[in-house]
Design a protein around this motif. Sequence first.
Motif, PDB file in Angstrom:
ATOM      1  N   MET A 102      17.213  39.572 -13.832  1.00 38.12           N
ATOM      2  CA  MET A 102      17.739  38.901 -12.635  1.00 38.12           C
ATOM      3  C   MET A 102      18.677  39.820 -11.860  1.00 38.12           C
ATOM      4  O   MET A 102      19.439  40.581 -12.443  1.00 38.12           O
ATOM      5  N   GLU A 103      18.553  39.741 -10.565  1.00 36.54           N
ATOM      6  CA  GLU A 103      19.367  40.582  -9.688  1.00 36.54           C
ATOM      7  C   GLU A 103      20.852  40.242  -9.831  1.00 36.54           C
ATOM      8  O   GLU A 103      21.228  39.089  -9.873  1.00 36.54           O
ATOM      9  N   GLU A 104      21.694  41.256  -9.933  1.00 30.22           N
ATOM     10  CA  GLU A 104      23.128  41.030 -10.040  1.00 30.22           C
ATOM     11  C   GLU A 104      23.719  40.794  -8.663  1.00 30.22           C
ATOM     12  O   GLU A 104      23.855  41.701  -7.862  1.00 30.22           O
ATOM     13  N   LYS A 105      24.019  39.537  -8.410  1.00 31.43           N
ATOM     14  CA  LYS A 105      24.518  39.201  -7.084  1.00 31.43           C
ATOM     15  C   LYS A 105      25.881  38.544  -7.229  1.00 31.43           C
ATOM     16  O   LYS A 105      26.070  37.646  -8.041  1.00 31.43           O
ATOM     17  N   LEU A 106      26.810  39.035  -6.440  1.00 29.45           N
ATOM     18  CA  LEU A 106      28.167  38.489  -6.487  1.00 29.45           C
ATOM     19  C   LEU A 106      28.198  37.124  -5.806  1.00 29.45           C
ATOM     20  O   LEU A 106      27.668  36.954  -4.716  1.00 29.45           O
ATOM     21  N   VAL A 107      28.788  36.130  -6.474  1.00 29.88           N
ATOM     22  CA  VAL A 107      28.940  34.819  -5.831  1.00 29.88           C
ATOM     23  C   VAL A 107      30.427  34.495  -5.683  1.00 29.88           C
ATOM     24  O   VAL A 107      31.276  35.042  -6.382  1.00 29.88           O
ATOM     25  N   LEU A 108      30.698  33.595  -4.768  1.00 26.96           N
ATOM     26  CA  LEU A 108      32.076  33.214  -4.444  1.00 26.96           C
ATOM     27  C   LEU A 108      32.349  31.801  -4.917  1.00 26.96           C
ATOM     28  O   LEU A 108      31.423  31.026  -5.134  1.00 26.96           O
ATOM     29  N   PRO A 109      33.633  31.445  -5.049  1.00 25.84           N
ATOM     30  CA  PRO A 109      33.945  30.052  -5.370  1.00 25.84           C
ATOM     31  C   PRO A 109      33.339  29.135  -4.314  1.00 25.84           C
ATOM     32  O   PRO A 109      33.449  29.398  -3.129  1.00 25.84           O
ATOM     33  N   GLY A 110      32.660  28.092  -4.765  1.00 26.52           N
ATOM     34  CA  GLY A 110      32.050  27.143  -3.839  1.00 26.52           C
ATOM     35  C   GLY A 110      30.644  27.516  -3.415  1.00 26.52           C
ATOM     36  O   GLY A 110      29.987  26.786  -2.681  1.00 26.52           O
ATOM     37  N   GLU A 111      30.172  28.656  -3.876  1.00 31.82           N
ATOM     38  CA  GLU A 111      28.816  29.070  -3.493  1.00 31.82           C
ATOM     39  C   GLU A 111      27.779  28.442  -4.421  1.00 31.82           C
ATOM     40  O   GLU A 111      27.964  28.376  -5.631  1.00 31.82           O
ATOM     41  N   LYS A 112      26.677  27.994  -3.807  1.00 33.96           N
ATOM     42  CA  LYS A 112      25.594  27.383  -4.583  1.00 33.96           C
ATOM     43  C   LYS A 112      24.919  28.440  -5.437  1.00 33.96           C
ATOM     44  O   LYS A 112      24.569  29.509  -4.931  1.00 33.96           O
ATOM     45  N   ILE A 113      24.733  28.181  -6.733  1.00 29.53           N
ATOM     46  CA  ILE A 113      24.067  29.186  -7.560  1.00 29.53           C
ATOM     47  C   ILE A 113      22.720  28.714  -8.100  1.00 29.53           C
ATOM     48  O   ILE A 113      21.847  29.520  -8.362  1.00 29.53           O
ATOM     49  N   THR A 114      22.569  27.405  -8.244  1.00 32.01           N
ATOM     50  CA  THR A 114      21.267  26.897  -8.701  1.00 32.01           C
ATOM     51  C   THR A 114      21.242  25.381  -8.511  1.00 32.01           C
ATOM     52  O   THR A 114      22.208  24.804  -7.994  1.00 32.01           O
ATOM     53  N   THR A 115      20.151  24.761  -8.901  1.00 30.40           N
ATOM     54  CA  THR A 115      20.104  23.298  -8.912  1.00 30.40           C
ATOM     55  C   THR A 115      19.845  22.836 -10.347  1.00 30.40           C
ATOM     56  O   THR A 115      19.292  23.594 -11.151  1.00 30.40           O
ATOM     57  N   GLU A 116      20.243  21.612 -10.618  1.00 27.85           N
ATOM     58  CA  GLU A 116      20.078  21.087 -11.983  1.00 27.85           C
ATOM     59  C   GLU A 116      18.621  21.035 -12.415  1.00 27.85           C
ATOM     60  O   GLU A 116      18.321  21.050 -13.606  1.00 27.85           O
ATOM     61  N   GLU A 117      17.712  20.962 -11.435  1.00 28.53           N
ATOM     62  CA  GLU A 117      16.283  20.962 -11.778  1.00 28.53           C
ATOM     63  C   GLU A 117      15.896  22.270 -12.464  1.00 28.53           C
ATOM     64  O   GLU A 117      15.032  22.300 -13.332  1.00 28.53           O
ATOM     65  N   GLU A 118      16.553  23.369 -12.040  1.00 30.30           N
ATOM     66  CA  GLU A 118      16.258  24.666 -12.649  1.00 30.30           C
ATOM     67  C   GLU A 118      17.101  24.913 -13.893  1.00 30.30           C
ATOM     68  O   GLU A 118      16.591  25.169 -14.971  1.00 30.30           O
ATOM     69  N   PHE A 119      18.428  24.852 -13.688  1.00 32.61           N
ATOM     70  CA  PHE A 119      19.355  25.118 -14.796  1.00 32.61           C
ATOM     71  C   PHE A 119      20.533  24.161 -14.731  1.00 32.61           C
ATOM     72  O   PHE A 119      20.994  23.820 -13.651  1.00 32.61           O
TER      73      PHE A 119
END
Length: 204
Positions: A1-18
Amino acid sequence: MEEKLVLPGEKITTEEEFAGGANTYTEEGVVYSTVIGIPSVAEKKMSVVPLGRDVKTIDRNMLVIGTVTDMVKGIVFVKIDDINIDHKEYLALKDGKILLERPRPRFGRGPQRREAQKPERVCSVGDTVLAKVLYNDKDAYTLTLDCQECGVVHATCELCGGELEYNKDANALVCKECGHREYRRVSALYEKPEEIRKLFVYSQ
Ligand SMILES: [Zn+2]
């Protein structure tokens, strides 16, 4: 998986996936990060590995320092510097913008009217400004110069590139090299980097 920086409040996935793991929260089936970090999947859970203990994002009501990169139609674009205070690092992952108040049009006649509509020269491209964060929007910070210490803290001459010095009597910036005068909304901390540093240490 690509290493991507995320911020507080940023969407990272949905419960359907993980499902959400460490350093996340879930709202209406969407998993968001609570920290700055790298998302990582383990045991069907999406967690975020924090980038560093003392790394934070710049947020509302904080003071920032930046360079004016452009001015278009009453909007000042500012490249915000990262801030490093007492081993705490604040990352500016977005640019800032200042919306200049437009003078209200007057329905009079003659020179007075033109005077009223002439916009104040608040700052210029290349200036260093001290500003306060009004809003932390999705793609930019909205900044204001309406705070006690806010304003231009460093500027150079538009004619020769020399350092501009604040002249109290003229209430103007005067070039040390050629004497050219320029007008800005000058901060009380103009050319006082040590006092600006103190302000950052004690106010954030
Ligand atoms: Zn000059």
